[in-house]
Design a protein around this motif. Structure first.
Motif, PDB file in Angstrom:
ATOM      1  N   GLY A 163      -5.543 -15.582   1.118  1.00 37.11           N
ATOM      2  CA  GLY A 163      -5.039 -16.397   0.032  1.00 37.11           C
ATOM      3  C   GLY A 163      -3.797 -15.723  -0.512  1.00 37.11           C
ATOM      4  N   SER A 164      -3.548 -15.878  -1.825  1.00 35.38           N
ATOM      5  CA  SER A 164      -2.428 -15.169  -2.432  1.00 35.38           C
ATOM      6  C   SER A 164      -2.810 -13.702  -2.533  1.00 35.38           C
ATOM      7  N   ALA A 165      -2.086 -12.847  -1.814  1.00 30.57           N
ATOM      8  CA  ALA A 165      -2.466 -11.441  -1.698  1.00 30.57           C
ATOM      9  C   ALA A 165      -2.280 -10.708  -3.016  1.00 30.57           C
ATOM     10  N   VAL A 166      -3.233  -9.866  -3.334  1.00 30.63           N
ATOM     11  CA  VAL A 166      -3.177  -9.037  -4.522  1.00 30.63           C
ATOM     12  C   VAL A 166      -3.387  -7.600  -4.070  1.00 30.63           C
ATOM     13  N   ASP A 167      -2.530  -6.724  -4.472  1.00 32.83           N
ATOM     14  CA  ASP A 167      -2.690  -5.328  -4.088  1.00 32.83           C
ATOM     15  C   ASP A 167      -3.748  -4.673  -4.960  1.00 32.83           C
ATOM     16  N   SER A 168      -4.699  -4.003  -4.341  1.00 35.90           N
ATOM     17  CA  SER A 168      -5.720  -3.251  -5.048  1.00 35.90           C
ATOM     18  C   SER A 168      -5.935  -1.953  -4.295  1.00 35.90           C
ATOM     19  N   VAL A 169      -5.791  -0.836  -4.990  1.00 35.61           N
ATOM     20  CA  VAL A 169      -5.891   0.474  -4.357  1.00 35.61           C
ATOM     21  C   VAL A 169      -7.234   1.107  -4.725  1.00 35.61           C
ATOM     22  N   VAL A 170      -7.904   1.643  -3.736  1.00 33.86           N
ATOM     23  CA  VAL A 170      -9.208   2.263  -3.909  1.00 33.86           C
ATOM     24  C   VAL A 170      -9.150   3.668  -3.330  1.00 33.86           C
ATOM     25  N   GLY A 171      -9.721   4.644  -4.039  1.00 33.45           N
ATOM     26  CA  GLY A 171      -9.768   6.005  -3.531  1.00 33.45           C
ATOM     27  C   GLY A 171     -10.904   6.203  -2.545  1.00 33.45           C
ATOM     28  N   LEU A 172     -10.755   7.160  -1.654  1.00 37.63           N
ATOM     29  CA  LEU A 172     -11.787   7.478  -0.666  1.00 37.63           C
ATOM     30  C   LEU A 172     -11.822   8.982  -0.453  1.00 37.63           C
ATOM     31  N   ALA A 173     -13.006   9.569  -0.606  1.00 44.41           N
ATOM     32  CA  ALA A 173     -13.214  10.999  -0.358  1.00 44.41           C
ATOM     33  C   ALA A 173     -14.366  11.139   0.626  1.00 44.41           C
ATOM     34  N   VAL A 174     -14.179  11.986   1.634  1.00 45.30           N
ATOM     35  CA  VAL A 174     -15.113  12.034   2.752  1.00 45.30           C
ATOM     36  C   VAL A 174     -15.644  13.456   2.939  1.00 45.30           C
ATOM     37  N   ARG A 184     -15.749  -5.834  -8.479  1.00 42.18           N
ATOM     38  CA  ARG A 184     -15.438  -5.330  -9.813  1.00 42.18           C
ATOM     39  C   ARG A 184     -14.002  -4.856  -9.966  1.00 42.18           C
ATOM     40  N   HIS A 185     -13.392  -4.418  -8.868  1.00 44.08           N
ATOM     41  CA  HIS A 185     -12.063  -3.809  -8.976  1.00 44.08           C
ATOM     42  C   HIS A 185     -11.006  -4.509  -8.113  1.00 44.08           C
ATOM     43  N   GLY A 186     -11.424  -5.505  -7.342  1.00 39.17           N
ATOM     44  CA  GLY A 186     -10.476  -6.183  -6.477  1.00 39.17           C
ATOM     45  C   GLY A 186     -10.457  -7.690  -6.616  1.00 39.17           C
ATOM     46  N   GLY A 187     -11.166  -8.208  -7.612  1.00 38.75           N
ATOM     47  CA  GLY A 187     -11.131  -9.647  -7.852  1.00 38.75           C
ATOM     48  C   GLY A 187     -11.885 -10.481  -6.848  1.00 38.75           C
ATOM     49  N   CYS A 188     -12.775  -9.895  -6.057  1.00 36.15           N
ATOM     50  CA  CYS A 188     -13.532 -10.640  -5.045  1.00 36.15           C
ATOM     51  C   CYS A 188     -14.827 -11.170  -5.654  1.00 36.15           C
ATOM     52  N   ALA A 189     -14.712 -12.151  -6.511  1.00 38.48           N
ATOM     53  CA  ALA A 189     -15.873 -12.691  -7.214  1.00 38.48           C
ATOM     54  C   ALA A 189     -16.898 -13.229  -6.218  1.00 38.48           C
ATOM     55  N   GLY A 190     -18.141 -12.790  -6.346  1.00 34.97           N
ATOM     56  CA  GLY A 190     -19.204 -13.233  -5.458  1.00 34.97           C
ATOM     57  C   GLY A 190     -19.440 -12.334  -4.267  1.00 34.97           C
ATOM     58  N   ALA A 191     -18.655 -11.252  -4.143  1.00 32.74           N
ATOM     59  CA  ALA A 191     -18.819 -10.367  -2.975  1.00 32.74           C
ATOM     60  C   ALA A 191     -20.176  -9.675  -2.984  1.00 32.74           C
ATOM     61  N   ILE A 192     -20.650  -9.284  -4.160  1.00 36.13           N
ATOM     62  CA  ILE A 192     -21.949  -8.605  -4.244  1.00 36.13           C
ATOM     63  C   ILE A 192     -23.055  -9.530  -3.763  1.00 36.13           C
ATOM     64  N   GLY A 193     -23.061 -10.753  -4.271  1.00 34.34           N
ATOM     65  CA  GLY A 193     -24.085 -11.716  -3.872  1.00 34.34           C
ATOM     66  C   GLY A 193     -24.007 -12.052  -2.392  1.00 34.34           C
ATOM     67  N   THR A 210      -5.735  12.740 -10.056  1.00 29.13           N
ATOM     68  CA  THR A 210      -4.554  12.059  -9.535  1.00 29.13           C
ATOM     69  C   THR A 210      -4.789  10.558  -9.417  1.00 29.13           C
ATOM     70  N   GLN A 211      -5.969  10.183  -8.942  1.00 31.33           N
ATOM     71  CA  GLN A 211      -6.286   8.752  -8.838  1.00 31.33           C
ATOM     72  C   GLN A 211      -6.272   8.099 -10.215  1.00 31.33           C
ATOM     73  N   ALA A 212      -6.897   8.753 -11.178  1.00 33.33           N
ATOM     74  CA  ALA A 212      -6.958   8.183 -12.526  1.00 33.33           C
ATOM     75  C   ALA A 212      -5.571   8.044 -13.136  1.00 33.33           C
ATOM     76  N   SER A 213      -4.733   9.047 -12.948  1.00 30.49           N
ATOM     77  CA  SER A 213      -3.385   8.990 -13.530  1.00 30.49           C
ATOM     78  C   SER A 213      -2.535   7.918 -12.868  1.00 30.49           C
ATOM     79  N   ALA A 214      -2.875   7.547 -11.636  1.00 28.15           N
ATOM     80  CA  ALA A 214      -2.160   6.481 -10.934  1.00 28.15           C
ATOM     81  C   ALA A 214      -2.711   5.098 -11.274  1.00 28.15           C
ATOM     82  N   GLY A 215      -3.727   5.046 -12.129  1.00 33.16           N
ATOM     83  CA  GLY A 215      -4.302   3.771 -12.522  1.00 33.16           C
ATOM     84  C   GLY A 215      -5.362   3.240 -11.586  1.00 33.16           C
ATOM     85  N   ILE A 216      -5.773   4.029 -10.604  1.00 35.01           N
ATOM     86  CA  ILE A 216      -6.841   3.613  -9.692  1.00 35.01           C
ATOM     87  C   ILE A 216      -8.173   3.668 -10.424  1.00 35.01           C
ATOM     88  N   GLN A 217      -8.965   2.634 -10.283  1.00 37.81           N
ATOM     89  CA  GLN A 217     -10.193   2.503 -11.060  1.00 37.81           C
ATOM     90  C   GLN A 217     -11.450   2.891 -10.294  1.00 37.81           C
TER      91      GLN A 217
END
Length: 352
Positions: free
Chosen positions: A3-14, A303-312, A81-88
Motif C-alpha cells: 500500500g502506501s509505504a511507511v518507514d518504520s525502523v525496528v532494532g534487533l540484537a542477537v 504496535r509500532h508499525g501501524g499493522c492493525a490486526g497483525a496480532i490477531g 542509541t536506538q532510543a535517541s534515534a526515536g526507535i520505539q
C-alpha cells in the motif's frame, strides 16, 4: 500487496546459540507482515553477536567477567542509541543473563506479561531494576561476593509504572488486587515502609508478601479477576513458567514478553524478547520453536508499525498450523523451524 509505504525502523540484537536462526525468523516475518500491511520496515541491527551462557563455558572467571561486561556495555549503548534515534522497539534473542541483568539495572527495566486465564487476567510486572539479580561480583581466593541494592526511588518508580500499566489494562476499573512478592524480611523493614508510602501516594492498596505466601495463595485461591503481581526479580524469574503453565495453560517456548525502561533517556524504548533461552544444544539444527518470535514480531508490527490486526492474524495462523499438526519437536511435532514458519506465513498471507 504494497500500500502506501511507511518507514518504520525496528532494532534487533542477537545472541549466540539459536539466536541467529531466530533473527532470520524475525526478519522474514517482519518483511512478510510489512508486505501484507503495506508498511516498509527496516532493521537497525546491533553489530555484536552477544554471548550466551554456554558460549562462555570453559573460560576462566576473569575472562567471563570481561566478556559479560563488554556485552553489557555494548548492549546498553545500543539501546541508548536506538532510543535517541526515536526507535520505539527492539527485538532481542536470548543473551547471557549476567550481561543482561547489568543492562536492566542501568536502564531500570521492568518486564511485563499479561496472562489470560478462565475468568481472570494476571498482569505480571517484574522489577528488574533492583534486587538480588543486580549488582556486580567481587572475587577473592575461594570466594565470590555480590552486593545488591534496593532503593526508595526505584521502588516508587516501579510501583508508579505498574499502577499506570494496570489502569491501561483495565481502564474502567484498574486492578482489583495488587500484590508485591519480595523477600522484604531481609531488608530491615525498609521496603515495607517504602511500599506503604508509595501506595498512599498513588491511591492504591498493595499487599506486600513473602514469595512463599504468594505462592501458597495462588495455589489455594487462584487468581482474582483483575490481578496484578509486582514481583521481585528472582521470584518472578522462577515463577513465570509456572504461572504460564498453571493459569495461561501455555508453555514458555511459545511466549514473548516486553521490557520497558524507567531511565528517562530510554523511556520510550520497548524491548521484546522470547521467554525461552538460547537453546545452544539445538543450534544450527533448524528445529528451534519459532512461535514466540513470530508473536513478538506481530506485536511489534501492530504496535509500532501501524499493522492493525497483525496480532490477531498471527494468532489465527498459529491456531491453524496447530490444527494441521505442524509443530517443532519441543511441542511433540516433527517439523523444522523453516517448515513451521512457512506454514504460519502462508496462513497470514492467505487471510489477507
Amino acid at each position: 500487496m504494497w500500500g502506501s509505504a511507511v518507514d518504520s525502523v525496528v532494532g534487533l540484537a542477537v545472541g549466540r546459540g539459536t539466536g541467529p536462526e531466530l533473527a532470520r525468523v524475525f526478519e522474514r516475518t517482519l518483511d512478510t507482515l510489512g508486505e501484507v500491511w503495506g508498511t516498509r520496515f527496516s532493521v537497525s541491527r546491533s553489530p555484536r553477536l552477544y554471548h550466551s551462557y554456554f558460549s562462555l563455558k570453559g573460560l576462566g572467571p576473569e575472562q567471563i567477567r570481561e566478556s559479560t561486561e563488554g556485552d553489557a556495555a555494548q548492549y546498553e549503548q545500543f539501546c541508548r542509541t536506538q532510543a535517541s534515534a526515536g526507535i520505539q522497539a527492539v527485538f532481542r534473542t536470548a543473551i547471557n543473563a549476567q550481561s543482561l541483568y547489568l543492562v536492566r539495572q542501568r536502564l531500570r527495566a521492568v518486564k511485563v506479561d499479561v496472562i489470560e486465564s478462565t475468568g481472570a487476567t494476571l498482569l505480571l510486572v517484574r522489577d528488574e531494576a533492583q534486587g538480588f539479580y543486580t549488582g556486580e561480583n567481587t572475587h577473592s581466593p575461594g570466594a565470590v561476593s555480590r552486593t545488591t541494592e534496593f532503593s526508595r526511588d526505584i521502588t516508587d518508580e516501579v510501583i508508579a509504572f505498574a499502577v499506570d500499566r494496570a489502569r491501561r489494562q483495565w481502564p474502567d476499573t484498574g486492578a482489583d488486587q495488587i500484590v508485591m512478592a519480595y523477600k522484604f524480611h531481609l531488608l530491615d523493614g525498609a521496603l515495607g515502609e517504602w511500599v506503604a508510602e508509595s501506595a498512599a501516594r498513588h491511591g492504591v492498596d498493595i499487599a506486600l508478601a513473602q514469595p512463599d505466601t504468594v505462592n501458597r495463595n495462588l495455589i489455594e485461591r487462584g487468581l482474582s479477576p483483575r490481578m496484578m503481581i509486582i514481583g521481585g526479580n528472582e521470584w518472578a524469574d522462577v515463577m513465570h513458567p509456572f504461572l504460564l503453565d498453571r493459569f495461561g495453560r501455555e508453555r514458555q517456548e511459545n511466549r514473548f514478553t516486553e521490557n520497558a525502561h524507567l531511565d528517562p533517556a530510554v523511556r520510550g524504548l520497548l524491548e521484546y524478547q522470547t521467554v525461552h533461552g538460547s537453546a545452544d544444544d539445538i543450534e544450527g539444527r533448524d528445529i528451534v520453536n519459532p512461535v514466540a518470535t513470530v508473536r513478538a514480531t506481530a506485536a511489534i508490527a501492530e504496535r509500532h508499525g501501524g499493522c492493525a490486526g497483525a496480532i490477531g492474524a498471527m494468532e489465527d495462523a498459529i491456531t491453524a498450523t496447530v490444527a494441521q499438526g505442524v509443530s517443532t519437536p519441543d511441542l511433540g511435532g516433527a517439523d523444522s523451524t523453516t517448515s513451521v514458519l512457512d506454514a504460519l506465513l502462508k496462513c497470514v498471507e492467505s487471510a489477507r
